[in-house]
Design a protein around this motif. Structure first.
Motif, short mmCIF file in Angstrom:
data_model
loop_
_atom_site.label_atom_id
_atom_site.label_comp_id
_atom_site.label_asym_id
_atom_site.label_seq_id
_atom_site.Cartn_x
_atom_site.Cartn_y
_atom_site.Cartn_z
N ALA A 35 46.04 29.37 53.64
CA ALA A 35 45.52 27.76 53.94
C ALA A 35 44.25 27.67 53.47
CB ALA A 35 46.24 27.37 55.12
N LEU A 36 43.35 28.44 54.20
CA LEU A 36 41.88 28.10 54.00
C LEU A 36 41.38 28.41 52.47
CD1 LEU A 36 40.72 29.29 57.49
CD2 LEU A 36 40.61 26.84 56.48
N GLY A 37 42.03 29.66 52.15
CA GLY A 37 41.71 29.96 50.61
C GLY A 37 42.01 29.01 49.61
N GLY A 38 43.29 28.44 49.82
CA GLY A 38 43.74 27.26 48.98
C GLY A 38 43.06 26.17 48.94
N LEU A 39 42.58 25.68 50.34
CA LEU A 39 42.02 24.51 50.56
C LEU A 39 40.54 24.39 49.98
CD1 LEU A 39 42.18 21.81 52.23
CD2 LEU A 39 40.98 23.04 54.59
N PHE A 40 39.92 25.75 50.14
CA PHE A 40 38.47 25.79 49.48
C PHE A 40 38.37 25.89 48.19
CE2 PHE A 40 37.64 25.88 54.12
CZ PHE A 40 37.19 24.54 54.41
N GLN A 41 39.74 26.35 47.63
CA GLN A 41 39.86 26.78 46.12
C GLN A 41 38.89 28.20 46.16
OE1 GLN A 41 39.18 23.40 43.57
NE2 GLN A 41 40.78 22.54 44.30
N LEU A 42 39.01 29.17 46.77
CA LEU A 42 38.43 30.34 46.85
C LEU A 42 39.01 31.34 45.88
CD1 LEU A 42 37.91 31.06 50.67
CD2 LEU A 42 36.30 29.78 49.26
N ASP A 43 38.26 32.24 45.48
CA ASP A 43 38.73 33.05 44.32
C ASP A 43 39.73 33.89 45.11
OD1 ASP A 43 37.81 36.42 43.52
OD2 ASP A 43 38.25 34.81 42.03
N PRO A 44 40.67 34.43 44.39
CA PRO A 44 41.91 35.06 45.03
C PRO A 44 41.58 36.24 45.70
CG PRO A 44 42.56 34.51 42.72
CD PRO A 44 41.23 34.19 43.03
N THR A 45 40.48 37.11 45.39
CA THR A 45 40.09 38.27 46.18
C THR A 45 39.54 37.84 47.64
OG1 THR A 45 39.47 39.31 43.97
CG2 THR A 45 38.78 40.29 46.04
N VAL A 46 38.99 36.72 47.63
CA VAL A 46 38.35 36.24 48.81
C VAL A 46 39.40 35.61 49.72
CG1 VAL A 46 36.66 34.45 49.92
CG2 VAL A 46 36.08 35.80 47.87
N SER A 47 40.41 34.96 49.18
CA SER A 47 41.60 34.51 49.94
C SER A 47 42.12 35.74 50.18
CB SER A 47 42.36 33.71 48.89
OG SER A 47 43.45 33.07 49.49
N ARG A 48 42.45 36.73 49.71
CA ARG A 48 43.06 37.86 50.18
C ARG A 48 42.26 38.41 51.34
NH1 ARG A 48 46.25 35.55 47.74
NH2 ARG A 48 47.49 35.97 46.02
N ALA A 49 41.04 38.56 51.48
CA ALA A 49 40.16 39.16 52.32
C ALA A 49 40.34 38.27 53.52
CB ALA A 49 38.75 39.15 51.86
N LEU A 50 40.38 36.96 53.50
CA LEU A 50 40.44 35.92 54.65
C LEU A 50 41.90 36.26 55.24
CD1 LEU A 50 39.08 32.52 53.62
CD2 LEU A 50 38.39 34.00 55.40
N GLU A 51 43.07 36.41 54.25
CA GLU A 51 44.26 36.56 55.03
C GLU A 51 44.15 38.12 55.92
OE1 GLU A 51 47.17 36.65 51.56
OE2 GLU A 51 46.45 34.84 51.17
N VAL A 52 43.61 39.00 55.42
CA VAL A 52 43.54 40.31 56.11
C VAL A 52 42.62 40.14 57.33
CG1 VAL A 52 42.65 42.61 55.81
CG2 VAL A 52 43.97 41.67 53.95
N VAL A 53 41.78 39.41 57.19
CA VAL A 53 40.77 39.28 58.37
C VAL A 53 41.74 38.66 59.62
CG1 VAL A 53 38.76 38.11 59.37
CG2 VAL A 53 38.50 39.60 57.39
N PHE A 54 42.24 37.42 59.18
CA PHE A 54 43.09 36.62 59.94
C PHE A 54 44.40 37.33 60.55
CE2 PHE A 54 40.28 33.25 58.52
CZ PHE A 54 40.48 31.98 59.57
N SER A 55 44.93 38.13 59.70
CA SER A 55 46.05 38.73 60.44
C SER A 55 45.51 39.94 61.28
CB SER A 55 46.55 39.44 59.02
OG SER A 55 46.09 40.57 58.45
N LEU A 56 44.15 40.51 61.24
CA LEU A 56 43.80 41.36 61.99
C LEU A 56 43.80 40.64 63.55
CD1 LEU A 56 41.34 43.72 60.02
CD2 LEU A 56 43.56 44.11 60.98
N PHE A 57 43.07 39.44 63.24
CA PHE A 57 42.84 38.48 64.72
C PHE A 57 44.29 38.50 65.29
CE2 PHE A 57 39.01 36.61 62.79
CZ PHE A 57 38.01 37.26 63.90
N GLY A 58 45.39 38.32 64.60
CA GLY A 58 46.58 38.09 65.00
C GLY A 58 47.23 39.60 65.79
N PHE A 59 46.83 40.70 65.11
CA PHE A 59 47.27 41.72 65.67
C PHE A 59 46.50 42.03 66.93
CE2 PHE A 59 48.98 43.22 61.26
CZ PHE A 59 50.07 43.47 61.85
N VAL A 60 45.29 41.80 66.91
CA VAL A 60 44.27 41.77 68.15
C VAL A 60 45.11 40.75 69.17
CG1 VAL A 60 42.15 41.43 69.29
CG2 VAL A 60 42.35 42.65 67.18
#
Length: 77
Positions: A35-60
């Motif tokens: 959602a943050l990647g789409g909201l700020f219209q980030l590059d798809p690579t940056v958006s995927r990186a955000l998804e991975v970082v946020f999912s790591l927070f979820g696993f923690v």
């Protein structure tokens, strides 16, 4: 010393909670990165990186949740 036998009821409860809460936490955190990647219209690579970082927070978060759940509902005993 002999260990106490495994309490199957507690074990099955903890497995069910891990599946339920894990799906909720990791799914919601992954969706937040998307959602943050789409909201700020980030590059798809940056958006995927955000998804991975946020999912790591979820696993923690899941790790600490399960650590507390096992302390309150021990598998053995």
């Amino acid at each position: 010393m002999s260990q106490k036998p495994i309490n199957v009821a507690h074990l099955s409860t903890l497995i069910a909670v891990a599946i339920l809460v894990g799906t909720e936490l990791v799914g919601a955190s992954w969706a937040a990165g998307w959602a943050l990647g789409g909201l700020f219209q980030l590059d798809p690579t940056v958006s995927r990186a955000l998804e991975v970082v946020f999912s790591l927070f979820g696993f923690v978060g899941l790790y600490f949740f399960m650590k507390t759940a096992i302390r309150n509902e021990p598998i053995r005993g």
